[in-house]
Design a protein around this motif. Structure first.
Motif, short mmCIF file in Angstrom:
data_model
loop_
_atom_site.label_atom_id
_atom_site.label_comp_id
_atom_site.label_asym_id
_atom_site.label_seq_id
_atom_site.Cartn_x
_atom_site.Cartn_y
_atom_site.Cartn_z
N LEU A 63 0.81 -1.20 -0.09
CA LEU A 63 0.13 -0.05 -0.07
C LEU A 63 1.11 1.43 -0.09
O LEU A 63 0.76 2.17 -0.42
N PRO A 64 2.06 1.51 0.74
CA PRO A 64 3.04 2.41 0.79
C PRO A 64 2.87 3.06 -0.26
O PRO A 64 3.64 4.01 -1.46
N ALA A 65 4.18 0.63 -1.21
CA ALA A 65 4.23 2.25 -2.65
C ALA A 65 3.35 2.27 -3.27
O ALA A 65 3.36 2.76 -4.38
N ALA A 66 2.24 2.08 -3.22
CA ALA A 66 1.14 1.56 -4.89
C ALA A 66 1.01 3.59 -4.44
O ALA A 66 0.96 3.67 -5.26
N PHE A 67 0.66 4.02 -3.09
CA PHE A 67 0.85 5.58 -2.86
C PHE A 67 1.60 5.82 -3.69
O PHE A 67 1.83 7.36 -3.87
N SER A 68 3.13 5.77 -3.48
CA SER A 68 4.23 6.28 -3.69
C SER A 68 4.26 6.55 -5.26
O SER A 68 4.51 7.66 -6.01
N GLY A 69 3.51 5.19 -6.14
CA GLY A 69 4.08 5.41 -7.14
C GLY A 69 2.66 6.23 -8.01
O GLY A 69 2.63 7.06 -9.02
N ILE A 70 1.20 6.02 -7.25
CA ILE A 70 0.41 7.13 -7.74
C ILE A 70 0.93 8.31 -6.95
O ILE A 70 0.69 9.61 -8.13
N ALA A 71 1.41 8.98 -6.25
CA ALA A 71 2.54 10.31 -6.08
C ALA A 71 3.26 10.68 -7.13
O ALA A 71 3.06 11.32 -8.00
#
Length: 93
Positions: free
Chosen positions: A18-26
């Motif tokens: 989840l943190p990696a997904a949000f970082s990618g979206i950012a």
């Protein structure tokens, strides 16, 4: 197909996903904003005063501080209420 679903579900349930997904979206948002800025006009039709921006940022900061304090207190109460494992003598040093 079910093997692929199984592996995808395992990947999504990992703690780091989840943190990696949000970082990618950012990062994707930054790239899109940079590309859209090339098409934005140099002069905008309105000017936002600095005190309005400061007021909005103060409201956001106080809201985020409230959420952070609530989350931290929830974590602390969950850890303090959790039963502690007792070590048996001779098994662990």
């Amino acid at each position: 197909m079910s093997y692929l679903k199984f592996k995808l579900r395992q990947l999504v349930q990992r703690m780091w996903f989840l943190p990696a997904a949000f970082s990618g979206i950012a990062l994707l948002t930054i790239v899109i904003a940079y590309l859209l800025a090339l098409y934005a006009p140099e002069e905008l039709p309105f000017v936002m005063p600095a005190n309005a921006v400061q007021t909005i940022l103060q409201i956001l900061a106080s809201s985020l501080l409230t959420v952070a304090v609530f989350a931290l207190s929830t974590v602390v109460s969950a850890f303090s209420g959790a039963p502690r494992r007792q070590r048996r003598p001779g098994l662990c040093r």
